[in-house]
Design an enzyme around this catalytic site. Sequence first.
Site, PDB file in Angstrom:
ATOM      1  N   CYS A 454       0.875  -1.217   0.065  1.00 57.73           N
ATOM      2  CA  CYS A 454       0.006  -0.066   0.037  1.00 57.73           C
ATOM      3  C   CYS A 454       0.678   1.089   0.053  1.00 57.73           C
ATOM      4  CB  CYS A 454      -0.871   0.023   1.110  1.00 57.73           C
ATOM      5  SG  CYS A 454      -0.178   0.050   2.756  1.00 57.73           S
ATOM      6  N   HIS A 827      -1.132   0.761   7.782  1.00 60.37           N
ATOM      7  CA  HIS A 827      -1.476   0.824   6.230  1.00 60.37           C
ATOM      8  C   HIS A 827      -1.710   2.112   5.756  1.00 60.37           C
ATOM      9  CE1 HIS A 827      -4.139  -0.177   2.856  1.00 60.37           C
ATOM     10  NE2 HIS A 827      -5.146   0.612   3.194  1.00 60.37           N
TER      11      HIS A 827
END
Length: 996
Positions: A454, A827
């Site tokens: 990510c 994340h």
Amino acid sequence: MDKILEAVVMSSYPNNVKQGLVRRVIEAAKQPMDSEQCWSMLELSTKLYLTGDTKYKREIGKEVLEVYGHYHPEEFEEFFNVRFLLRLLQEGYGPLGKRSHYVLDYIQLGLQFILESPSANSIFSLLRIEVLRKVCERPSPKQCAKISKLLTQHPQCIPTGKHQLLFCQQLIRCIGQFQCVSEGEEDIMEFLEQVNKVSGLLQRIWRTQTSAILPSLKELFTIISSTEEQEAPSNALASVVQFVPLELMDGVIRNLTNDDSITDVQMMMAIGRMIDWVSWPLGKNIDKWIIALLKGLAAVKKFSILIEVTLSKIEKVFSKLLYPIVREGALSVLQYMLLSFQHSHEAFHLILPHIPRLVASLKKEDSNSATSSLEQLAELIHCMFFRFSGFPDLYEPVLEAVKALPIPNEDRIKHLLGQNAWTSQKNELASFYPRLASKSETGKIGLINLGNTCYMNSIIQSLFMASDFRHSVLNLTEGNSQPLMTKLQWLFAFLEHSQRPVISPESFLSASWPPWFTPGAQQDCSEYLKYLLDRLHEEEKTGKRIYQKLKESSLMSQAVEHHCLNKTLIEKMFGGKMMTKIRCLKCLNVSSREEAFTDLSLAFPPSDRNMHGSTSILPVEEIGPQFIEPPENAGQPTGSPWIQRKAPMTGDPAAPQMLVETLGFQEPGEAANPLNGSNVGLDAAKDPLSAFGEQACAPKDSRSVPDLINYFLSPERLTAENKYHCEKCASLQDAEKVAELTEGPHYLILTLLRFSFDPRTMKRKKILDNVSIPVVLKLPILVAPEETEEVCRRGKDSAAPGSGFMSVVYDLCSVVVHSGISSESGHYYCYSRECTDTVAHGQPQDGVPKAASDKQLDFEIQWYLFNDTRVSFSSFESVSNVTSFFPKDTAYVLFYRQRPGRQSCQLHEALAEAGCLHGEHSLHKDLMEAISKDNILYLQEQEKEARNRAAYISALPKSPLWWRDLDRDKDDDSSSGGCSPAAGGGGSGSFHGLVF
């Protein structure tokens, strides 16, 4: 006497006068009278009852009929004969087009007076045939209810034998066509009462004749599984199922799921319509039948049916939790649907946006039903969080909504998930996942997470949304001798032109992978960005690029043209320059060194440092989302709002030192208030144009991006162990070090240094301080004295005469957010928008492109949220409030784009002339062919998938296309993060919407 009664009824006397006269006639009717007179009175009373245009007339007709039936039974039996009843039932009563609706009521009224008569059996026999015929004609709910009332009161009239079975089946057909055409509450309650009477008749028949149950259920299944019906059968059919004995359930479900004559299409249609029955308010045990059929389908591994039905119906089931009357059954069905749907997060994510609204509604209701449902719902939600982790942006609003509710322990969660799974064999569901997805409504394309990638996906999407850079990359010619840039060009081209909803960046990842990164581990996106830009810069710098550079403006001077031509694309887009000056505090000698940068790394000042007292060279201005108008007398420089910070450095008389200025949100065209004393921070003016002003302004004790830039540009004392070696003094001396920006990049990248090494834990820790992000920023740039005069003359950039500095305006275009508490986990996702110029650059006014005053309102420019495969619409409000909502989700890397001005006009004009800015770019032949072939391949994949699932899709009721993610989010989710809270959903707000 009949003439008298008719005259009285038809007269214009008041009703109370009529009532007295009618009473006398009725009393007289109790006396013996001849047969002819009785017939006349019975005909008149029949006429009044069946065709009376007022309720009063019908009541009189009924009263007279009852009197004659009681006091003149022989004449009544003779009048109420089989032939008369047959004519009533088959031809009706009254003129054509105005047939009476009260025939069945009339017959029910008369039957009570002939029960013991010799003709009773013949009348019952007639009615058994006629009610079957009537039901086959599909009467209205009202007429059907009258038939049911008649047969319930006089069960002798219920068809018998084979006719009874046919009657039950046809009655179910009638119920399947019931519709309530009115939305009035009284009409709805009347409709529900009618349905209850009809289904109650079936229950009565089934109790006495159990052999009729299974054929009736078979007829019911035929109705709900039909794919030929123009309209879906009525939910009133749910009232039939509630009367089926539960002990028959296992056998019925087993027969259905193992019946090879029932196609998957029919089965999916049937279960889909049964699930709609959760909205029926009078049904009992409906949820038990629905869950039993779902379990039966899982037992025979009909997973395709279960998947399609769950995804198409789960939102509707969830919406029914708003209504107490159907809540218990709807919650049972929802629990099974979610707990059994464990191969994918799709079903759970469909209801996520609606959960906060439902929770708020249940809390407001404050009833035992609502409290119990809230606890069960919270348990269900935590089970889903446990099963499908890695979506912090979606889960945070829901977590906030249920934070006060009990949390089940892990054993309880595992028990529920294990108990309800369709199958314990994961490979049995492998062919159903991943699924082809529909493209995001934003038109943007997502990137597949290749295993904690990510960090790369967020950077790629931010670079892609930097439109000037994207256009330049896409316009590179074939054979440019830049392998990595070519791969980036291909990736950008697919992101712009592919028909796929998501694409895999696997090829680019392998080419741009820093060699020290650990495969599969979370990495620092800032570190990756710096490495990527450096690689791209070095590729071009070392001569691997052969031709096709941006066409330079013919108006440029040769020096400027030569300067630009020598720059790489990375330098043109992201490169800036900074002058570092060190002044010896003993001899006041100043040494300076200029260096290039592609990003500014902004450290957080010590917690004991007062940011608002920070000083630096020139104002960093923070501007709210608004029109930015130049002052009326822009050509005349205003008095400097800066005060002298310290004595000018020796050898640099043209650059007096000034305090950094931070401006709040201002009215359009309003000038900043001058600073006084050492208080640099100004209170933000209220902006009536938008609610975003206060949201983007930092609270009193929080920090802002201008604060960090102030700290970055503020002078640093070099003392003690950090003393400076002065060449003039030839010894270590106390000194002062200051940084000055001498050239602003086209795209300004700011990295907030949130990660620091903690010697106590020997790990990098994260600074979770909230930093407010201005949508528009003014950056101080050092200019030569002659350039300062030119700027003041043009009046397009703010500059203080003689100060040597000008302010360059930047617009926020991307924010990369890190969710988590460590750089090694968490994340990344990013917010982005396309910042472009709104006027043609080829037609400058007064020699400078016009941009600021014509710029669109900043808060009207569309923001997007890129989270791996998911792309959604967002807003600046969400960007500015993200950390307030989700403390572990913090802005990490910011992208700003420079507005056209004196310093940037040559680059903007060059981009415009090259056709890169807002123009159509032409991809080279190989790239165009590759995209075209992949789009064809994708369409073929869709067609193949559609053929494989045609039977299932065709059976689904009409419903919107839901977004399907192609991959699981593989990021390590040791912490939670989030995106903007989604608006609530739910069901219809009306009772009519609930039932129908």
